[in-house]
Design a protein around this motif. Structure first.
Motif, mmCIF file in Angstrom:
data_model
loop_
_atom_site.group_PDB
_atom_site.id
_atom_site.type_symbol
_atom_site.label_atom_id
_atom_site.label_comp_id
_atom_site.label_asym_id
_atom_site.label_seq_id
_atom_site.Cartn_x
_atom_site.Cartn_y
_atom_site.Cartn_z
ATOM 1 N N GLN A 16 96.250 58.863 -0.628
ATOM 2 C CA GLN A 16 97.434 59.079 -1.468
ATOM 3 C C GLN A 16 97.934 57.733 -2.313
ATOM 4 O O GLN A 16 98.402 57.978 -3.462
ATOM 5 C CB GLN A 16 98.375 59.839 -0.659
ATOM 6 C CG GLN A 16 97.832 61.172 -0.295
ATOM 7 C CD GLN A 16 99.069 62.015 0.652
ATOM 8 O OE1 GLN A 16 100.212 61.912 0.200
ATOM 9 N NE2 GLN A 16 98.623 62.674 1.486
ATOM 10 N N LEU B 249 98.871 69.917 -8.171
ATOM 11 C CA LEU B 249 98.502 70.420 -6.866
ATOM 12 C C LEU B 249 98.584 69.306 -5.618
ATOM 13 O O LEU B 249 99.119 69.773 -4.686
ATOM 14 C CB LEU B 249 96.792 70.462 -7.047
ATOM 15 C CG LEU B 249 96.045 71.054 -5.981
ATOM 16 C CD1 LEU B 249 96.484 72.443 -5.456
ATOM 17 C CD2 LEU B 249 94.607 70.821 -5.898
ATOM 18 N N GLY B 250 98.367 67.685 -5.998
ATOM 19 C CA GLY B 250 98.600 66.984 -4.953
ATOM 20 C C GLY B 250 100.000 66.989 -4.422
ATOM 21 O O GLY B 250 100.449 67.095 -3.188
ATOM 22 N N ARG C 264 100.954 70.050 -2.448
ATOM 23 C CA ARG C 264 100.285 70.078 -1.144
ATOM 24 C C ARG C 264 100.671 69.301 -0.218
ATOM 25 O O ARG C 264 100.647 69.134 0.908
ATOM 26 C CB ARG C 264 98.704 70.348 -1.221
ATOM 27 C CG ARG C 264 98.494 71.584 -2.057
ATOM 28 C CD ARG C 264 98.966 72.842 -1.060
ATOM 29 N NE ARG C 264 98.778 74.157 -1.736
ATOM 30 C CZ ARG C 264 98.482 75.336 -1.024
ATOM 31 N NH1 ARG C 264 98.626 75.384 0.286
ATOM 32 N NH2 ARG C 264 98.391 76.290 -1.810
ATOM 33 N N LEU C 265 100.870 68.001 -0.776
ATOM 34 C CA LEU C 265 101.133 66.916 0.111
ATOM 35 C C LEU C 265 102.265 66.320 0.201
ATOM 36 O O LEU C 265 102.397 65.067 0.902
ATOM 37 C CB LEU C 265 99.877 65.707 -0.268
ATOM 38 C CG LEU C 265 98.337 66.137 -0.283
ATOM 39 C CD1 LEU C 265 97.440 65.146 -0.807
ATOM 40 C CD2 LEU C 265 98.058 66.604 1.264
ATOM 41 N N ILE D 202 92.788 62.559 -4.310
ATOM 42 C CA ILE D 202 94.347 62.620 -4.140
ATOM 43 C C ILE D 202 94.871 62.900 -2.615
ATOM 44 O O ILE D 202 95.994 62.824 -2.679
ATOM 45 C CB ILE D 202 94.618 63.808 -5.221
ATOM 46 C CG1 ILE D 202 93.798 65.173 -5.106
ATOM 47 C CG2 ILE D 202 94.900 63.380 -6.613
ATOM 48 C CD1 ILE D 202 94.393 66.059 -6.085
ATOM 49 N N GLY D 203 94.056 62.682 -1.842
ATOM 50 C CA GLY D 203 94.320 62.642 -0.462
ATOM 51 C C GLY D 203 94.373 64.134 0.167
ATOM 52 O O GLY D 203 94.996 64.245 1.172
#
Ligand SMILES: Nc1ncnc2c1ncn2[C@@H]1O[C@H](COP(=O)(O)OP(=O)(O)OP(=O)(O)O)[C@@H](O)[C@H]1O
Ligand SMILES: [Mg+2]
Lengths: 244, 219
Positions: free
Chosen positions: A80, A103-104, A107-108, B127-128
């Motif tokens: 990340q 999206l990233g 979700r993160l 992106i992880g």
């Protein structure tokens, strides 16, 4: 910010691809990585992003080693912090431009959907794609797709971004728009390692140019040094080919 | 003869429809289980763990390389004898169909996932996203769109194969039909009606598949 020490990588039983690469990148620095096909440029970026595991040497991010045995969670967290932009964009074809980008964070990063969407729109505007938020990748040109890919990477607020030949798969008339976005990022102080054969661009934005040849860096330095007064013969040959 | 056939069929229709209901219900259940099994097995088949891969490969090959009829008999007669239990023909039938169709759906899922390029996985990981999230959010949705035709094909096979459950006494469409024409000796109209009913169910499934395909290909 990124330190690569004696990095070694061998795929299977083949000859080693990286044979002890050293590289140091300061925060805010732009490093362009050049070299002939097969010299190990992609492999090096992939090792830094932990998409490949190094066989020898170490990679440090902000002074902390990221190579070696790590839990999956740690690896995901490191990824990340290090963005990656691919030659073939690799956008998710079943999602719109905005969804690709959001999206990233959703979700993160515990970002709410609305916030992530808002930021996706802002990032698309930043890369010159306002109005394309709800387009699917296949409705976009190569240059537009690559700019979405850059925005997708930016959405994770990485500390640095690795670019693997971001313009090699593009028609010539689209190269400029992508390089333009990268120049903008450089001006904002983003740390970047860029594999590219666009020497004019490298001369303009790079703080450091490195030539990789057969798994080692054979020449490095400021652009005008390396491009105008290359010391090694291999670099001279390579440059005469790319610059003609 | 013509008007006779019509009245034979209309007399038999209530029973045939009851059979069709069982056929549809057991097939639907089997397809539901087979889908779950198929996704799990398909992912096991491409796992990095050799044991997981081995188990799933053995399972798929056993069910693909033996006749379904033998599988049905084995699960209904063989297994209960070995393990000393008993189950109804309906339950044994659904279990067999689920396992059988699940093996094929597993192969469909595996093929679909493998058809999605490595670049997609790498972009997700970059992106992880974890392996699991990448699979769930990036790879599977794309694979899903690709495998719809072969998946629906497996569903129609399931509906047709459920006719084999008649041999262990499940009162589905084929068994009802057989018992009707062995009593009234009107094999031709009854079998024609049975065929038509199977045809309608599967043809509707095929049409549905085409609609779903068109829907998702917009994305
Ligand atoms: N996954 C892999 N498995 C085996 N060998 C690989 C793999 N990836 C790369 N290689 C080999 O490693 C060497 C270096 O590849 P790499 O992609 O790093 O070169 P590159 O400098 O990026 O070249 P290009 O300019 O063509 O992209 C090549 O000989 C390539 O065949
Ligand atoms: Mg490369």
């Amino acid at each position: 910010m990124i330190t690569v020490e004696k990095l070694e990588k061998t795929y299977g039983g083949a000859a080693p691809v990286l044979k002890g690469v050293d590289l140091h990148v300061e925060r805010g620095e732009v490093v362009c990585l050049c070299g002939a096909s097969g010299s190990g440029k992609s492999t090096m970026l992939r090792c830094i992003n932990l998409l490949e595991t190094a066989d020898g040497g170490r990679i440090l991010l902000d002074g902390k080693e990221i190579t070696g045995r790590r839990s999956h969670k740690e690896v995901d967290r490191i990824r990340q912090r290090v963005g990656m932009v691919f030659q073939h964009f690799n956008l998710f074809p079943h999602m719109t431009a905005a969804q690709n980008i959001a999206l990233g964070p959703i979700r993160l990063k515990k970002t709410t959907k609305a916030e992530a969407r808002k930021e996706a729109y802002e990032l698309l505007a930043k890369v010159g794609l306002a109005g394309k938020e709800e387009s699917y990748p296949r409705q976009l040109s190569g240059g537009q797709q690559q700019r979405v890919a850059i925005a997708r990477s930016l959405a994770m607020h990485p500390e640095c971004i690795l670019f693997d030949e971001p313009t090699s798969a593009l028609d010539p008339e689209m190269v400029g728009e992508v390089l333009g976005v990268m120049k903008l990022l450089a001006a904002e102080g983003m740390t970047m390692i860029i594999v590219t054969h666009e020497m004019g661009f490298a001369r303009g934005v790079a703080d450091q140019i490195c030539f990789l040849d057969q798994g080692v860096i054979i020449e490095r330095g400021a652009p005008n040094e390396v491009l105008d007064h290359p010391k090694s013969e291999r670099t001279q040959v390579f440059l005469s080919k790319v610059l003609q | 003869m013509h008007s006779n056939a019509v009245s034979v069929i209309s007399d038999a229709m209530p029973l045939l429809l009851k059979g069709l209901w069982w056929t549809a219900a057991l097939s639907a259940l089997s397809i539901a289980f087979a889908t779950v099994i198929g996704v799990i097995v398909g992912l096991m088949r491409i796992s990095g763990n050799i044991v997981v891969r081995g188990i799933s490969t053995v399972y798929v090959n056993v069910f693909r390389c033996t006749p379904l009829l033998v599988q049905i008999l084995f699960l209904y007669f063989g297994l209960p004898e070995l393990l000393n239990f008993s189950w109804s023909p309906e339950v044994a039938g659904v279990a067999t169909l689920s396992l059988n169709i699940g093996a094929y759906v597993g192969e469909v899922v595996r093929g679909g996932v493998q058809a999605i390029g490595r670049g997609q996985t790498e972009a997700g990981r970059a992106i992880g996203l974890s392996r699991g999230l990448t699979m769930r959010l990036v790879v599977l949705p794309q694979a899903f769109r690709q495998v719809i035709p072969s998946y629906i094909n497996q569903c129609t096979i399931c509906v047709k194969d459920s006719s084999l459950l008649s041999v262990i006494g499940v009162a589905e469409l084929t068994m009802r039909g057989e018992s009707i024409y062995s009593a009234n000796f009107q094999a031709f109209p009854i079998l024609a009606a049975m065929g038509a009913l199977y045809f309608v169910v599967n043809y509707v499934l095929t049409l549905a598949s085409r609609i779903v395909e068109r829907r998702v290909s917009i994305a």
